[in-house]
Design an enzyme around this catalytic site. Structure first.
Site, short mmCIF file in Angstrom:
data_model
loop_
_atom_site.label_atom_id
_atom_site.label_comp_id
_atom_site.label_asym_id
_atom_site.label_seq_id
_atom_site.Cartn_x
_atom_site.Cartn_y
_atom_site.Cartn_z
N CYS A 155 -0.07 3.71 -11.96
CA CYS A 155 0.35 4.61 -11.26
C CYS A 155 0.27 5.83 -12.17
CB CYS A 155 1.83 4.20 -11.14
SG CYS A 155 2.04 2.41 -10.49
N HIS A 179 2.22 -7.30 -2.32
CA HIS A 179 0.80 -7.20 -2.70
C HIS A 179 0.79 -7.44 -4.07
CE1 HIS A 179 0.62 -3.25 -4.73
NE2 HIS A 179 1.77 -2.90 -4.07
N GLY A 201 7.49 -2.03 -2.67
CA GLY A 201 8.53 -1.86 -3.78
C GLY A 201 9.06 -0.24 -4.04
N SER A 202 8.20 0.52 -3.90
CA SER A 202 8.88 1.99 -3.93
C SER A 202 9.79 2.15 -2.85
CB SER A 202 7.59 3.09 -3.84
OG SER A 202 6.69 2.58 -4.82
N SER A 245 7.80 -6.71 -3.69
CA SER A 245 6.39 -6.19 -2.99
C SER A 245 5.38 -7.32 -2.71
CB SER A 245 5.87 -4.73 -3.82
OG SER A 245 4.93 -4.48 -2.98
#
Ligand SMILES: *Cc1c(COP(=O)(O)O)cnc(C)c1O
Length: 392
Positions: free
Chosen positions: A325, A201, A71-72, A199
């Protein structure tokens, strides 16, 4: 002690069927997907099959999917890549105050590089203000980047309306859909989404693999220099086992979407009802209906989220206080600040994210322990003491 996992928004356990689908690509099928001999062609076939699986889930064409490390990277690639590709047209980007750091920090970096960024406010339920969005658009605006669903409070944004506004003004619309994919039915064409991050996961696939959808014809500069993989848009030898896992996981998520959603939503609603019945002085955060099915975010007044988490951990329960995060920082979550919570209420928030593997027995175990822990922490809290004194 048994682990009771209620942090499915942070990550999920890779589904055994996904692991099984991946295994041959670590061993017999180890070819480089860019090699021309048959061992390589087998890997290429697997990668392209996964691309079709992802495109099928989003309602786009396979050629519009690029595999990334997650995703990042997808957010960085889309936002930086589109902003720079459209630099001649303008330097203005619009985002929201409640984005994931992968979006917020990318925007902050672009500000240092000469771009101007508007951070839209949200209402107390965490919904982006559409009038503020319209008012913020200028002839120099090239990109709107607003998340599909929030990772902390679960609120789902009015994505169709945002897409329509972007389309009407000729502005590109990127959405960080990392929390939405696998939980919400998505159609990038119906919602006028030009670019989207996901993403694996977060939906029972492996970590370190994601995808970026970019609509055909939308320009973006590559993020990393190197080989010509991913149609010259993402350098680096394809992570074939992980890509296969992503494809399998997204297909499974959408095959079972309704069953999975009904299960997690029923458990979430049961959890919230139990907490409301058994624990006074709480506040539910996020939109009451337009929210992710498994997400609950509740502030427990007079106590600290960190204390809650540590005590839950002693019982084997995994949960989160605000964003996974940003834990490790003493500041309250930027999302809870943006919805207008006072510091002391934001600090006592607990995110429970329920997944397909959770059971009612686990929720009962959670509630039983939560009641005991909240009562105990409140007994020790000077805030609670003051409150009780005042009440007398
Ligand atoms: C988890 C998450 C990300 C980051 O994804 P990674 O694959 O962990 O890099 C980005 N945005 C949101 C909303 C997330 O929940």
């Amino acid at each position: 002690m048994k682990t009771v996992y209620f942090d499915n928004s942070a990550t999920t356990r890779t589904d055994p069927a996904v692991v099984e689908a991946m295994l041959p690509y670590f061993s017999e099928q180890y070819g480089n997907a860019s090699s021309i001999y048959s061992l390589g062609r087998e890997s290429r076939k697997a990668v392209e099959h996964a691309r079709e699986q992802v495109a099928g889930a989003l309602g786009c064409m396979p050629q519009e999917i690029y595999f990334t490390s997650g995703g990042s990277e997808s957010d960085n690639t889309a936002i930086r890549g589109i902003a720079w590709a459209k630099k001649d047209k303008g330097n203005h980007i619009i985002t929201s105050a409640i984005e994931h750091p992968a979006v917020l920090e990318t925007c902050r970096q672009l500000e240092k590089e000469g771009f101007r960024v508007t951070y839209l406010p949200v209402d107390p339920d965490g919904v982006v203000d559409l009038d503020a969005l319209k008012a913020a658009i200028t002839p120099r605006t090239t990109l709107i980047t607003i998340m599909y669903a929030n990772n902390e409070i679960g609120t789902i944004q009015p994505v169709d309306e945002i897409g329509a506004i972007a389309r009407e003004h000729g502005v590109i619309f990127h959405t960080d859909a990392v929390q939405a994919v696998g939980n919400v039915a998505i159609d990038v064409n119906a919602s006028h989404i030009d670019s989207l991050s996901l993403s694996a996961h977060k939906f029972y696939g492996p970590k370190g693999i994601g995808a970026l959808y970019v609509r055909k014809g939308v320009p973006f500069q590559r993020f990393m220099q190197g080989g010509h993989q991913e149609r010259n848009k993402r350098a680096g030898t394809e992570n074939v086992p992980a890509i296969v896992g992503l494809g399998k996981a997204i297909e499974m998520a959408y095959e079972d979407l309704e069953v999975h959603n009904a299960h997690v939503k029923a458990l979430r609603d049961y959890y919230v009802a139990q907490v409301e019945e058994k624990i006074p002085y709480i506040k539910r955060n996020g939109h009451p209906e337009k929210r992710l099915p498994g997400n609950s975010n509740i502030s427990f007044r007079f106590i600290e989220g960190e204390g809650l988490l540590l005590n839950l951990d002693l019982k084997g329960i995994c949960a989160s206080s605000g964003s996974a995060c940003t834990s490790g920082s003493l500041d309250p979550s930027h999302v809870l600040m943006a919805i207008g919570l006072p510091h002391e209420i934001a600090h006592g928030s607990l995110r429970i994210s329920i997944g397909k593997n959770n059971t009612k027995e686990e929720v009962d175990y959670l509630v039983e322990n939560l009641v005991e822990i909240v009562n105990r922490l409140r007994e020790m809290s000077p805030l609670w003491e003051d409150f009780i004194e005042e009440g007398k």
